[in-house]
Design an enzyme around this catalytic site. Sequence first.
Site, PDB file in Angstrom:
ATOM      1  N   CYS A  91       0.830  -1.255  -0.004  1.00 52.24           N
ATOM      2  CA  CYS A  91       0.189  -0.026   0.000  1.00 52.24           C
ATOM      3  C   CYS A  91       0.851   1.287   0.092  1.00 52.24           C
ATOM      4  CB  CYS A  91      -0.875   0.061   1.318  1.00 52.24           C
ATOM      5  SG  CYS A  91      -2.035   1.376   1.319  1.00 52.24           S
ATOM      6  N   HIS A 133      -8.881  -4.525  -1.366  1.00 48.38           N
ATOM      7  CA  HIS A 133      -7.800  -3.611  -0.727  1.00 48.38           C
ATOM      8  C   HIS A 133      -8.435  -2.199  -0.837  1.00 48.38           C
ATOM      9  CE1 HIS A 133      -3.629  -2.196   0.085  1.00 48.38           C
ATOM     10  NE2 HIS A 133      -4.030  -1.204  -0.314  1.00 48.38           N
ATOM     11  N   GLU A 134      -8.962  -1.770  -1.798  1.00 48.32           N
ATOM     12  CA  GLU A 134      -9.468  -0.165  -1.954  1.00 48.32           C
ATOM     13  C   GLU A 134     -10.725   0.024  -1.005  1.00 48.32           C
ATOM     14  OE1 GLU A 134      -7.427   1.654  -3.008  1.00 48.32           O
ATOM     15  OE2 GLU A 134      -6.113   0.193  -4.141  1.00 48.32           O
ATOM     16  N   HIS A 137      -9.852   0.497   2.483  1.00 43.24           N
ATOM     17  CA  HIS A 137      -9.512   1.708   2.776  1.00 43.24           C
ATOM     18  C   HIS A 137     -10.644   2.640   3.116  1.00 43.24           C
ATOM     19  CE1 HIS A 137      -5.265   2.416   1.979  1.00 43.24           C
ATOM     20  NE2 HIS A 137      -5.295   1.827   0.969  1.00 43.24           N
TER      21      HIS A 137
HETATM   22 NI    NI Z   1      -3.687   0.777   0.022  1.00 41.31          NI
END
Ligand code: NI
Length: 196
Positions: A91, A133-134, A137
């Site tokens: 990241c 992953h996004e 976030h």
């Molecule tokens: Ni990331």
Amino acid sequence: MKQKIWMLPDKSDFLRQRTTKLKTIGSQARQLAEDFFDTWDTVAAYGIAAPQIGSSLRSFIWKGKDMEEPEVIYNPKIIRAYGELKDYDGCLSVPGVYCPTRRAEVVELTGLDAEGRPIRRKYEGFDARIIQHEVDHLDGVLFIDRIDDLSEAYTLKEGPEDEEGDVTYIQVPADEEIKAWVERFRRPLPGYALVW
Ligand code: NI
């Protein structure tokens, strides 16, 4: 406008917040999209989520393997996730450290496209991994929270040039100092990736 990437440890509090859904795809959304695209060209990433450029709106930009250009998705929501795949994770907001994580192999995503039209799509493999992953976030979750074996963490060191003269990278196991740093900032989730 090109934005700075917000990182640990300085921006920890902000990166840990949940984002807010956009009510309309109007000028605020367009401004964010412009910032995403301007920033995209300056970093090497598969995706950038709004909190990483200082926005608390529920949106990200990403580029899947068969896409010519990156795209922005607003109000993304994973409605189904299944299968399991352990693979590379890293990241921009957790600079310099990488580690495999277990994530769902397939996800189904709803949201709005750049014009505000509803979308419903299915992604597999590495594309599904980027999406997870996004979306993480946007819920204040970082990939380090998904690590189940920190001994697998590594850093990258420049290796010899390949035949085309491009730099190659060698994986080096993370040292104790880096592992302690990750341990300090991670918020391990119960079980592993498949918590929806
Ligand atoms: Ni990331």
